[in-house]
Write a protein that holds these residues in place. Sequence first.
Motif, short mmCIF file in Angstrom:
data_model
loop_
_atom_site.label_atom_id
_atom_site.label_comp_id
_atom_site.label_asym_id
_atom_site.label_seq_id
_atom_site.Cartn_x
_atom_site.Cartn_y
_atom_site.Cartn_z
N THR A 78 0.86 -1.18 0.00
CA THR A 78 0.00 0.00 0.00
C THR A 78 0.89 1.23 0.00
N ASP A 79 0.79 2.01 -1.06
CA ASP A 79 1.64 3.20 -1.21
C ASP A 79 0.87 4.43 -0.75
N ASP A 80 1.25 4.96 0.41
CA ASP A 80 0.59 6.15 0.96
C ASP A 80 1.34 7.43 0.61
N GLU A 81 2.49 7.31 -0.05
CA GLU A 81 3.33 8.48 -0.27
C GLU A 81 3.22 9.06 -1.67
N GLN A 84 -0.91 6.81 -3.53
CA GLN A 84 -2.03 6.66 -2.60
C GLN A 84 -2.98 5.53 -3.01
N GLN A 85 -2.40 4.38 -3.26
CA GLN A 85 -3.21 3.22 -3.64
C GLN A 85 -2.36 1.96 -3.49
#
Length: 215
Positions: A78-81, A84-85
């Motif tokens: 999960t890429d929050d940086e 965002q997905q």
Amino acid sequence: MKSPQVPVTREGYPFIFFFAFTTLIFALVGCSWVAYTGLAVTTFVLCFFRDPERFIPAKEHAVLAPADGKVIYVEKITDDEYLQQEVYKISIFMNVFNVHVNRLPLSGTVKKIIYKPGKFHSADSDKAVLYNENCTTILESETGKKIAFVQVAGLIARRIVNWLELEDKAVRGERFGLIRFGSRVDIYLPADTEIAIEKGQKVRGGETIIGYLNI
């Protein structure tokens, strides 16, 4: 976007000329062993900044490796940086013997460039992702898919070069930058991408297909 000359990228000229000139001076004053050492260093620097042509695959929706090197990470996270997905994150480690000119993995429009100063841990370590100097490019394809690729400085690397600018029209396989003396590139792809490589595999920037976008 700049187009560096081949077969040696222009960013290498100052280093090559410096070591070549120093070697010549030592040779002229008779310091043979120093001159031979300088010749070896000059040859290494020349090889490091080599910029060979590549044969770009024409396969539709293919995503290319942005760098030469060894795949050290392939995982869904999960890429929050950046995006965002949920994404696939792929990390490619470049040692000092790899070509260090980076190439665009996909055609599209440059939407964001983020530079972060930082430290210089070994590029194949977990600390590199968190603390090292890095430069991120977010690219949107013609079909609206977004990807991110991150140039990460390494233990010896002291300069990240990125020739891209906002709203540039990027062309898959073209050169977009380099990192000096050992480093890595991380690429973030949509979670529905069909991954075509695996951990431990060696890849060539601009030639090796690492995945196919699901359009």
